[in-house]
Design an enzyme around this catalytic site. Structure first.
Site, PDB file in Angstrom:
ATOM      1  N   SER A 126       0.568  -0.900  -0.057  1.00 13.41           N
ATOM      2  CA  SER A 126      -0.025   0.278   0.132  1.00 13.41           C
ATOM      3  C   SER A 126       0.525   0.927   0.644  1.00 13.41           C
ATOM      4  O   SER A 126       2.012   1.208   0.738  1.00 13.41           O
ATOM      5  CB  SER A 126      -0.654   0.334   1.549  1.00 13.41           C
ATOM      6  OG  SER A 126      -1.483   0.862   1.249  1.00 13.41           O
ATOM      7  N   TYR A 150      -1.642  -1.024  10.700  1.00 12.03           N
ATOM      8  CA  TYR A 150      -2.028  -1.190   9.925  1.00 12.03           C
ATOM      9  C   TYR A 150      -0.946  -1.088   8.361  1.00 12.03           C
ATOM     10  O   TYR A 150      -0.639  -2.479   8.204  1.00 12.03           O
ATOM     11  CB  TYR A 150      -2.738  -0.842   9.807  1.00 12.03           C
ATOM     12  CG  TYR A 150      -3.610  -1.066   7.413  1.00 12.03           C
ATOM     13  CD1 TYR A 150      -3.483  -2.651   6.653  1.00 12.03           C
ATOM     14  CD2 TYR A 150      -3.499   0.251   6.662  1.00 12.03           C
ATOM     15  CE1 TYR A 150      -3.346  -2.813   5.905  1.00 12.03           C
ATOM     16  CE2 TYR A 150      -3.103  -0.401   5.220  1.00 12.03           C
ATOM     17  CZ  TYR A 150      -3.756  -1.822   4.827  1.00 12.03           C
ATOM     18  OH  TYR A 150      -3.821  -1.991   3.376  1.00 12.03           O
ATOM     19  N   LYS A 154       2.147  -3.563   6.682  1.00 10.52           N
ATOM     20  CA  LYS A 154       2.733  -3.950   5.126  1.00 10.52           C
ATOM     21  C   LYS A 154       4.130  -3.713   4.999  1.00 10.52           C
ATOM     22  O   LYS A 154       4.298  -4.174   4.159  1.00 10.52           O
ATOM     23  CB  LYS A 154       1.909  -3.023   4.341  1.00 10.52           C
ATOM     24  CG  LYS A 154       0.531  -2.973   4.721  1.00 10.52           C
ATOM     25  CD  LYS A 154      -0.071  -4.310   3.596  1.00 10.52           C
ATOM     26  CE  LYS A 154      -1.439  -4.609   3.157  1.00 10.52           C
ATOM     27  NZ  LYS A 154      -2.162  -5.619   2.976  1.00 10.52           N
TER      28      LYS A 154
END
Ligand code: NAD
Ligand code: UFG
Length: 339
Positions: A126, A150, A154
């Site tokens: 992302s 979050y 990644k």
């Protein structure tokens, strides 16, 4: 040549659109998904649209035994790894849930792939790994700073894949850094179906347009942008799906690990997005200006040139098409897959 591809998280928003494009390209598709944020209905519709089916297994990636059974039953050419939890706010409240699901799930997957000698992987990363960028457009060489759990999942997964490729040159990993996926398949039969109150702008705007929500709250109009609202690189989900097919085509020529942006290179503000959605829906969408959302940045858009040179891929669908397709999906399925 047709491939056999394992798609983790294939019942989800981006996964379902990618499964459809893979089927259309003639690939064989096996999906594992625990349905924690999706429903099997998306895959039934994918099968309908493609005229042939994916093989679905309701499996949690963290369950090594069930995952192993899927690998024992198939000989995969490559894996596309979408499965993960993705809500930034929730990740701040429940960091361990995010680290466990996203990191453990990925480690189990990589171990199963290694045991079964399938070492070609396309991973959903992302633009969140860039945090608040020093400059735009953002190239893959930009410094990485994550601002929430979050985003750190990644980043850690990217690092794990870089280490794996350094340790064993049989691995080939493409880390696709998505910007802001929106829109739906042109049929209006599959699309984004957020559970509860949407966190992201466009699902919220579309739910307001269809009458499920009263008004959009614009998170701040005092950013250093042309109209003061946040600017993002919105990309049509079908373009994004096709980016995965381009990545799979490129894998046999890839060496080790590479991160590649999937964006359009063009930024739009929140107010421009609301105006485009109004045009697509043919109605006014109520909104008001509210405070900034903590953690948001002013501007984020991609330098999309590496995807063009390395994968021969670029986004083709413009803002009007993104909004028209999002509206077709939302108006035909006001409550998503649950009728
Ligand atoms: P989604 O929630 O619709 O799809 C993810 C799928 O993974 C869901 O079907 C869910 O049930 C499944 N899943 C989650 N944990 C699992 C587990 N442990 N085992 C098996 N299945 C599991 O999300 P999406 O928007 O399609 O995103 C796909 C991927 O792309 C995610 O990894 C997400 O972090 C990443 N991504 C999304 C965006 C975005 O804005 N949508 C942006 C950048 C990156
Ligand atoms: N926004 C509003 N009102 C809303 C929702 C969003 O004004 O109700 C604004 C935000 O402030 C931002 C823009 O709309 O300026 C886009 O917000 P989104 O929540 O749709 O998207 P973000 O760019 O904040 O985040 C998304 C994903 C992340 C991912 C990131 C990477 O949600 O998971 O893109 O680019 F990490």
């Amino acid at each position: 040549m047709s491939r056999k591809v394992l798609v983790t998280g294939g019942a989800g928003y981006i996964g379902s659109h990618t499964c459809l494009e893979l089927l259309k390209a003639g690939d064989e598709v096996v999906v594992v998904d625990n349905l924690c944020n999706s429903s099997e209905e998306s895959l039934r519709r994918v099968d309908d649209l493609a005229g042939r089916g994916v093989e679905f297994h309701r499996v949690d990636l963290c369950d090594a035994g069930e995952l192993e059974a899927v690998f024992e039953a198939h000989d995969f050419d490559a894996v596309v790894h979408f499965a993960g939890l993705k809500a930034v706010g929730e990740s701040c409240e429940m960091p361990l849930r995010y680290y466990e699901n996203n990191l453990t799930g990925t480690i189990e997957l990589l171990q199963a792939m290694d045991r079964h000698e399938c070492r070609d992987l396309v991973f959903s990363s992302s633009a969140t790994v860039y945090g608040d960028p020093d400059s735009v457009p953002i190239a893959e060489t930009a410094a990485l700073h994550t601002t929430n759990p979050y985003g750190r999942t990644k980043y850690f997964i990217e690092e794990m894949m870089r280490d794996l490729c350094l340790a064993d040159d049989r691995w080939r990993c493409l880390l696709l850094r998505y910007f802001n996926p929106i829109g739906a398949h042109e049929s209006g039969r599959i699309g984004e179906d957020p559970q509860g109150i949407p966190n992201n702008l466009m699902p919220y705007v579309m739910q307001t347009a269809v009458g499920l929500r009263d008004e959009v709250v614009v998170f701040g109009d005092d950013y250093d942008t042309p109209d003061g609202t946040g600017v993002r690189d919105y990309i049509h989900v079908v373009d994004l799906a096709l980016g995965h097919l381009a990545a799979l085509d490129h894998l046999p020529d890839a060496r080790g690990c590479a991160a590649i942006n999937l964006g359009t290179g063009q930024g739009y503000s929140v107010l421009e997005m609301i105006a485009a959605a109004e045009k697509a829906a043919g109605r006014k969408i109520a909104y008001r200006i509210g405070p900034r959302r903590p953690g948001d940045i002013a501007t984020c858009y991609a330098d999309a040139s590496l995807a063009a040179s390395k994968l021969g891929w670029k986004a083709e669908r413009g803002l009007e098409e993104m909004c028209a397709d999002a509206w077709r999906w939302q108006s035909a399925n006001p409550k998503g897959y649950s009728k």
